[in-house]
Design a protein around this motif. Structure first.
Motif, short mmCIF file in Angstrom:
data_model
loop_
_atom_site.label_atom_id
_atom_site.label_comp_id
_atom_site.label_asym_id
_atom_site.label_seq_id
_atom_site.Cartn_x
_atom_site.Cartn_y
_atom_site.Cartn_z
N CYS A 21 18.80 11.73 24.63
CA CYS A 21 20.31 11.55 23.23
C CYS A 21 20.03 9.54 23.47
N GLY A 22 20.59 9.39 22.65
CA GLY A 22 20.74 8.10 22.36
C GLY A 22 22.74 7.67 22.42
N HIS A 23 23.48 7.12 21.39
CA HIS A 23 24.51 6.89 20.55
C HIS A 23 24.90 5.86 21.56
N ILE A 24 24.63 5.52 23.26
CA ILE A 24 25.27 5.22 23.47
C ILE A 24 25.06 3.48 24.34
N HIS A 25 23.56 3.01 23.49
CA HIS A 25 23.35 2.18 23.65
C HIS A 25 23.09 1.12 24.86
N PRO A 26 22.57 2.40 25.97
CA PRO A 26 22.61 1.13 27.30
C PRO A 26 22.12 0.35 27.51
N ALA A 27 22.22 -0.20 28.22
CA ALA A 27 22.63 -1.80 28.77
C ALA A 27 22.86 -1.62 30.65
N VAL A 28 22.03 -3.29 30.83
CA VAL A 28 22.38 -3.90 31.91
C VAL A 28 23.61 -5.20 32.26
N THR A 29 23.79 -5.53 32.51
CA THR A 29 24.60 -6.52 32.73
C THR A 29 23.19 -7.78 33.97
N LEU A 30 22.54 -8.75 34.16
CA LEU A 30 22.49 -8.88 35.34
C LEU A 30 23.12 -10.81 35.54
N ARG A 31 23.56 -10.62 37.17
CA ARG A 31 24.29 -11.90 37.23
C ARG A 31 23.42 -12.31 37.81
N HIS A 32 24.20 -13.76 37.97
CA HIS A 32 23.29 -14.77 38.87
C HIS A 32 24.29 -15.91 38.94
N GLY A 33 25.46 -16.27 39.43
CA GLY A 33 26.45 -16.85 39.82
C GLY A 33 27.41 -16.36 39.10
N ALA A 34 26.66 -17.75 37.81
CA ALA A 34 27.62 -17.93 36.39
C ALA A 34 26.80 -17.43 35.17
N ASP A 35 25.61 -17.44 35.93
CA ASP A 35 24.79 -17.28 34.53
C ASP A 35 24.73 -15.42 33.84
N ARG A 36 24.52 -14.97 32.27
CA ARG A 36 24.67 -13.79 32.67
C ARG A 36 23.79 -13.19 31.82
N LEU A 37 22.66 -12.09 31.98
CA LEU A 37 21.82 -11.92 30.98
C LEU A 37 21.69 -10.35 30.89
N ARG A 38 22.07 -10.09 29.38
CA ARG A 38 22.63 -8.31 29.00
C ARG A 38 21.14 -7.78 28.18
N LEU A 39 20.09 -6.67 29.29
CA LEU A 39 19.51 -6.18 28.88
C LEU A 39 18.97 -4.83 27.92
N PRO A 40 18.96 -3.84 27.65
CA PRO A 40 18.77 -3.06 27.22
C PRO A 40 17.59 -1.96 28.04
N CYS A 41 17.98 -0.64 28.14
CA CYS A 41 17.42 -0.30 29.44
C CYS A 41 17.86 1.42 28.84
N PHE A 42 16.59 1.92 29.79
CA PHE A 42 16.98 3.51 29.74
C PHE A 42 17.47 4.29 31.05
N ALA A 43 18.23 4.68 30.31
CA ALA A 43 19.50 5.06 31.99
C ALA A 43 19.38 6.91 31.75
N PHE A 44 19.00 6.90 33.27
CA PHE A 44 18.42 8.38 33.39
C PHE A 44 20.07 9.81 34.95
N ASP A 45 21.01 10.35 33.87
CA ASP A 45 21.74 10.43 34.65
C ASP A 45 21.46 11.79 35.71
N LYS A 46 21.34 12.14 37.07
CA LYS A 46 20.88 13.25 37.33
C LYS A 46 21.14 14.30 37.32
N LEU A 47 22.80 13.75 37.57
CA LEU A 47 23.92 14.95 37.79
C LEU A 47 24.10 15.98 36.45
N GLU A 48 23.89 14.97 35.14
CA GLU A 48 24.36 15.58 33.98
C GLU A 48 22.27 16.08 33.33
N GLN A 49 21.92 15.55 33.84
CA GLN A 49 19.83 15.98 33.53
C GLN A 49 20.25 14.82 32.05
#
Length: 240
Positions: free
Chosen positions: A165-193
């Motif tokens: 499915c879509g709708h959620i617009h999954p992303a991950v925010t990478l952090r290094h010190g004060a730096d932030r970078l947000r990247l889109p991602c595919f995300a798999f939830d094993k519990l909910e399949q």
């Protein structure tokens, strides 16, 4: 329950992609934010949100109007690369009624011809104002061992199906010190399949996924398997 396992990308798919298996389903995660299902030659994307800039402009927010060109050009290029028999859009093809300009209406009416493939829309919450009989639309449906929907939902036989499915617009925010970078991602939830597809549109935000998801980042034209670091407990300051 059958085991779930992932495999590295192989030579049969373009560089930068990632081949992933769920039971008998072989899915290829694409750096263009889509999924390729070779078994039926279906290309899956979600959340284009075409016309979003014009919706913002209607409410007095000055944003450029050329994002749709970039989104549609990427969609055309991915169809050239894979030559799908069908493009399945998992909801939110458009953003809202205010964005349905004559130019966008023409683009949508000729979308199948422009892409050189059949187009099927799984209606999303933003698509209610889209009235185009030339663009086939359906509700959630089963494809092999997949349950295709816009919003996350259980199929008629949850134990046997993977919800894509879509709708959620999954992303991950990478952090290094004060730096932030947000990247889109595919995300798999094993519990909910459930597999969440990142938003395909240019002018879309993202929502950070929690630790329960296994993630694959979309970064610089490649798919990067990612394990979110566990949060570190805050150190308690010692009294002096």
């Amino acid at each position: 329950m059958a085991a779930i396992d992932a495999t590295d990308a192989d030579s049969a798919i373009p560089a930068g992609c990632f081949s992933w298996r769920w039971r008998e389903e072989q899915l290829v995660l694409l750096p263009d934010r889509g999924i390729w299902r070779e078994a039926s030659r279906d290309l899956l994307v979600a959340d284009l949100h075409l016309g979003k800039a014009e919706v913002f402009q209607a409410f007095g927010i000055p944003v450029p109007s050329d994002e749709d060109r970039g989104t549609l050009q990427r969609l055309k290029q991915i169809c050239i690369t894979f030559n799908p028999d069908r493009l399945i859009i998992l909801g939110d093809l458009i953003h809202g009624r205010q964005g349905l300009t004559p130019r966008l209406m023409h683009d949508l009416a000729t979308l199948s011809e422009r892409l050189g493939t059949n187009v099927l829309l799984v209606g999303g919450n933003h698509d209610r104002d889209l009235q185009m009989p030339v663009l086939p639309r359906t509700t959630a449906f089963r494809l092999g061992e997949l349950w295709l929907s816009h919003e996350p939902e259980e199929g008629p036989d949850k134990a046997e199906l993977l919800n894509v499915c879509g709708h959620i617009h999954p992303a991950v925010t990478l952090r290094h010190g004060a730096d932030r970078l947000r990247l889109p991602c595919f995300a798999f939830d094993k519990l909910e399949q459930r597999m969440l597809i990142p938003a395909f549109g240019e002018l879309t935000g993202g929502h950070d996924c929690g630790h329960r998801y296994r993630k694959w980042l979309v970064a610089e034209g490649t798919i990067v398997p990612w394990l979110t670091p566990e949060p570190q407990p805050k150190k308690r300051r010692q009294a002096r």
